[in-house]
Design a protein around this motif. Sequence first.
Motif, PDB file in Angstrom:
ATOM      1  N   MET A   1     -35.029  15.035  -5.756  1.00  0.00           N
ATOM      2  CA  MET A   1     -33.818  14.391  -6.236  1.00  0.00           C
ATOM      3  C   MET A   1     -32.914  15.424  -6.889  1.00  0.00           C
ATOM      4  O   MET A   1     -33.388  16.348  -7.531  1.00  0.00           O
ATOM      5  N   ILE A   2     -31.634  15.232  -6.696  1.00  0.00           N
ATOM      6  CA  ILE A   2     -30.658  16.114  -7.325  1.00  0.00           C
ATOM      7  C   ILE A   2     -29.606  15.272  -8.030  1.00  0.00           C
ATOM      8  O   ILE A   2     -29.369  14.122  -7.664  1.00  0.00           O
ATOM      9  N   ASN A   3     -29.032  15.854  -9.052  1.00  0.00           N
ATOM     10  CA  ASN A   3     -27.925  15.203  -9.743  1.00  0.00           C
ATOM     11  C   ASN A   3     -26.635  15.742  -9.151  1.00  0.00           C
ATOM     12  O   ASN A   3     -26.446  16.952  -9.069  1.00  0.00           O
ATOM     13  N   GLN A   4     -25.769  14.846  -8.746  1.00  0.00           N
ATOM     14  CA  GLN A   4     -24.547  15.243  -8.078  1.00  0.00           C
ATOM     15  C   GLN A   4     -23.341  14.661  -8.808  1.00  0.00           C
ATOM     16  O   GLN A   4     -23.282  13.459  -9.058  1.00  0.00           O
ATOM     17  N   TRP A   5     -22.371  15.509  -9.162  1.00  0.00           N
ATOM     18  CA  TRP A   5     -21.123  15.049  -9.767  1.00  0.00           C
ATOM     19  C   TRP A   5     -20.139  14.744  -8.651  1.00  0.00           C
ATOM     20  O   TRP A   5     -19.914  15.577  -7.772  1.00  0.00           O
ATOM     21  N   ILE A   6     -19.567  13.564  -8.682  1.00  0.00           N
ATOM     22  CA  ILE A   6     -18.644  13.116  -7.649  1.00  0.00           C
ATOM     23  C   ILE A   6     -17.290  12.822  -8.287  1.00  0.00           C
ATOM     24  O   ILE A   6     -17.208  12.041  -9.238  1.00  0.00           O
ATOM     25  N   THR A   7     -16.235  13.453  -7.769  1.00  0.00           N
ATOM     26  CA  THR A   7     -14.890  13.178  -8.257  1.00  0.00           C
ATOM     27  C   THR A   7     -14.478  11.797  -7.782  1.00  0.00           C
ATOM     28  O   THR A   7     -14.535  11.492  -6.591  1.00  0.00           O
ATOM     29  N   VAL A   8     -14.051  10.980  -8.744  1.00  0.00           N
ATOM     30  CA  VAL A   8     -13.719   9.584  -8.458  1.00  0.00           C
ATOM     31  C   VAL A   8     -12.212   9.358  -8.462  1.00  0.00           C
ATOM     32  O   VAL A   8     -11.676   8.653  -7.620  1.00  0.00           O
ATOM     33  N   CYS A   9     -11.527   9.953  -9.438  1.00  0.00           N
ATOM     34  CA  CYS A   9     -10.084   9.758  -9.558  1.00  0.00           C
ATOM     35  C   CYS A   9      -9.532  10.826 -10.495  1.00  0.00           C
ATOM     36  O   CYS A   9     -10.285  11.598 -11.085  1.00  0.00           O
ATOM     37  N   GLY A  10      -8.229  10.856 -10.623  1.00  0.00           N
ATOM     38  CA  GLY A  10      -7.592  11.738 -11.585  1.00  0.00           C
ATOM     39  C   GLY A  10      -7.598  11.097 -12.956  1.00  0.00           C
ATOM     40  O   GLY A  10      -7.643   9.870 -13.071  1.00  0.00           O
ATOM     41  N   GLU A  11      -7.550  11.924 -14.000  1.00  0.00           N
ATOM     42  CA  GLU A  11      -7.503  11.371 -15.367  1.00  0.00           C
ATOM     43  C   GLU A  11      -6.315  10.436 -15.553  1.00  0.00           C
ATOM     44  O   GLU A  11      -6.408   9.435 -16.254  1.00  0.00           O
ATOM     45  N   ASN A  12      -5.199  10.747 -14.912  1.00  0.00           N
ATOM     46  CA  ASN A  12      -3.994   9.938 -15.055  1.00  0.00           C
ATOM     47  C   ASN A  12      -4.081   8.594 -14.340  1.00  0.00           C
ATOM     48  O   ASN A  12      -3.187   7.761 -14.488  1.00  0.00           O
ATOM     49  N   ASP A  13      -5.136   8.383 -13.553  1.00  0.00           N
ATOM     50  CA  ASP A  13      -5.325   7.100 -12.874  1.00  0.00           C
ATOM     51  C   ASP A  13      -5.928   6.043 -13.791  1.00  0.00           C
ATOM     52  O   ASP A  13      -5.965   4.867 -13.430  1.00  0.00           O
ATOM     53  N   LEU A  14      -6.408   6.466 -14.959  1.00  0.00           N
ATOM     54  CA  LEU A  14      -7.013   5.533 -15.911  1.00  0.00           C
ATOM     55  C   LEU A  14      -6.015   5.184 -17.011  1.00  0.00           C
ATOM     56  O   LEU A  14      -5.177   5.994 -17.381  1.00  0.00           O
ATOM     57  N   PHE A  15      -6.139   3.975 -17.512  1.00  0.00           N
ATOM     58  CA  PHE A  15      -5.290   3.499 -18.598  1.00  0.00           C
ATOM     59  C   PHE A  15      -6.161   3.174 -19.797  1.00  0.00           C
ATOM     60  O   PHE A  15      -7.307   2.721 -19.642  1.00  0.00           O
ATOM     61  N   LEU A  16      -5.624   3.383 -20.993  1.00  0.00           N
ATOM     62  CA  LEU A  16      -6.391   3.102 -22.207  1.00  0.00           C
ATOM     63  C   LEU A  16      -6.835   1.648 -22.248  1.00  0.00           C
ATOM     64  O   LEU A  16      -6.046   0.735 -21.987  1.00  0.00           O
ATOM     65  N   ASP A  17      -8.095   1.477 -22.579  1.00  0.00           N
ATOM     66  CA  ASP A  17      -8.700   0.164 -22.799  1.00  0.00           C
ATOM     67  C   ASP A  17      -8.578  -0.781 -21.613  1.00  0.00           C
ATOM     68  O   ASP A  17      -8.507  -2.003 -21.773  1.00  0.00           O
ATOM     69  N   ALA A  18      -8.581  -0.218 -20.423  1.00  0.00           N
ATOM     70  CA  ALA A  18      -8.562  -1.017 -19.200  1.00  0.00           C
ATOM     71  C   ALA A  18      -9.568  -0.420 -18.217  1.00  0.00           C
ATOM     72  O   ALA A  18      -9.813   0.785 -18.221  1.00  0.00           O
ATOM     73  N   GLY A  19     -10.134  -1.251 -17.381  1.00  0.00           N
ATOM     74  CA  GLY A  19     -11.119  -0.793 -16.419  1.00  0.00           C
ATOM     75  C   GLY A  19     -10.532  -0.572 -15.041  1.00  0.00           C
ATOM     76  O   GLY A  19      -9.512  -1.151 -14.678  1.00  0.00           O
ATOM     77  N   VAL A  20     -11.194   0.295 -14.292  1.00  0.00           N
ATOM     78  CA  VAL A  20     -10.862   0.567 -12.901  1.00  0.00           C
ATOM     79  C   VAL A  20     -12.173   0.554 -12.136  1.00  0.00           C
ATOM     80  O   VAL A  20     -13.175   1.103 -12.604  1.00  0.00           O
ATOM     81  N   CYS A  21     -12.177  -0.059 -10.969  1.00  0.00           N
ATOM     82  CA  CYS A  21     -13.383  -0.071 -10.140  1.00  0.00           C
ATOM     83  C   CYS A  21     -13.269   0.996  -9.068  1.00  0.00           C
ATOM     84  O   CYS A  21     -12.211   1.166  -8.457  1.00  0.00           O
ATOM     85  N   ALA A  22     -14.362   1.723  -8.854  1.00  0.00           N
ATOM     86  CA  ALA A  22     -14.410   2.749  -7.819  1.00  0.00           C
ATOM     87  C   ALA A  22     -15.675   2.567  -6.997  1.00  0.00           C
ATOM     88  O   ALA A  22     -16.736   2.242  -7.551  1.00  0.00           O
ATOM     89  N   LEU A  23     -15.570   2.753  -5.707  1.00  0.00           N
ATOM     90  CA  LEU A  23     -16.733   2.707  -4.830  1.00  0.00           C
ATOM     91  C   LEU A  23     -17.242   4.136  -4.678  1.00  0.00           C
ATOM     92  O   LEU A  23     -16.555   5.002  -4.136  1.00  0.00           O
ATOM     93  N   VAL A  24     -18.444   4.380  -5.190  1.00  0.00           N
ATOM     94  CA  VAL A  24     -19.025   5.720  -5.195  1.00  0.00           C
ATOM     95  C   VAL A  24     -20.377   5.653  -4.497  1.00  0.00           C
ATOM     96  O   VAL A  24     -21.312   5.028  -5.004  1.00  0.00           O
ATOM     97  N   ASN A  25     -20.449   6.275  -3.341  1.00  0.00           N
ATOM     98  CA  ASN A  25     -21.693   6.276  -2.545  1.00  0.00           C
ATOM     99  C   ASN A  25     -22.290   4.874  -2.401  1.00  0.00           C
ATOM    100  O   ASN A  25     -23.494   4.674  -2.556  1.00  0.00           O
ATOM    101  N   GLY A  26     -21.440   3.903  -2.140  1.00  0.00           N
ATOM    102  CA  GLY A  26     -21.897   2.535  -1.930  1.00  0.00           C
ATOM    103  C   GLY A  26     -22.117   1.727  -3.191  1.00  0.00           C
ATOM    104  O   GLY A  26     -22.514   0.572  -3.114  1.00  0.00           O
ATOM    105  N   HIS A  27     -21.865   2.308  -4.361  1.00  0.00           N
ATOM    106  CA  HIS A  27     -22.033   1.614  -5.639  1.00  0.00           C
ATOM    107  C   HIS A  27     -20.661   1.296  -6.230  1.00  0.00           C
ATOM    108  O   HIS A  27     -19.809   2.183  -6.317  1.00  0.00           O
ATOM    109  N   GLN A  28     -20.454   0.049  -6.653  1.00  0.00           N
ATOM    110  CA  GLN A  28     -19.230  -0.286  -7.371  1.00  0.00           C
ATOM    111  C   GLN A  28     -19.426   0.111  -8.832  1.00  0.00           C
ATOM    112  O   GLN A  28     -20.328  -0.393  -9.497  1.00  0.00           O
ATOM    113  N   ILE A  29     -18.592   1.029  -9.302  1.00  0.00           N
ATOM    114  CA  ILE A  29     -18.694   1.535 -10.663  1.00  0.00           C
ATOM    115  C   ILE A  29     -17.412   1.202 -11.414  1.00  0.00           C
ATOM    116  O   ILE A  29     -16.307   1.414 -10.904  1.00  0.00           O
TER     117      ILE A  29
END
Length: 116
Positions: A1-29
């Motif tokens: 097993m390996i630990n892998q860092w995956i780029t999901v979005c840019g920092e500017n794509d997030l807003f304070l105190d709000a959530g964003v959903c991203a599909l990462v390797n088949g997982h909704q995060i």
Amino acid sequence: MINQWITVCGENDLFLDAGVCALVNGHQIALFLCGHNNSLYAINNYDPIGKANVLSRGIVGSLNGTVVVASPLYKQHFCLESGQCVERAETLVPTYPVRRYNGNVQVQLVVSLLGK
């Protein structure tokens, strides 16, 4: 097993105190940027009580100093650090390491090398 860092979005794509959903390797995060401490959090988007992928749509807040998201379905609060449900301690959602890297937001997933 390996630990892998995956780029999901840019920092500017997030807003304070709000959530964003991203599909990462088949997982909704669900990703959150919390305003009171400017920290990033990543948890599984699936609400095990409401049985739906909705946690990214929840309300971010604090209960007794714990940063939480309230599910939009039945309003249970999930700790963004541990994934534990405040109202039902036996209920957990997975959490993921998350970081800022070169202006991006990355999530770390454990990848199995079996079967490759």
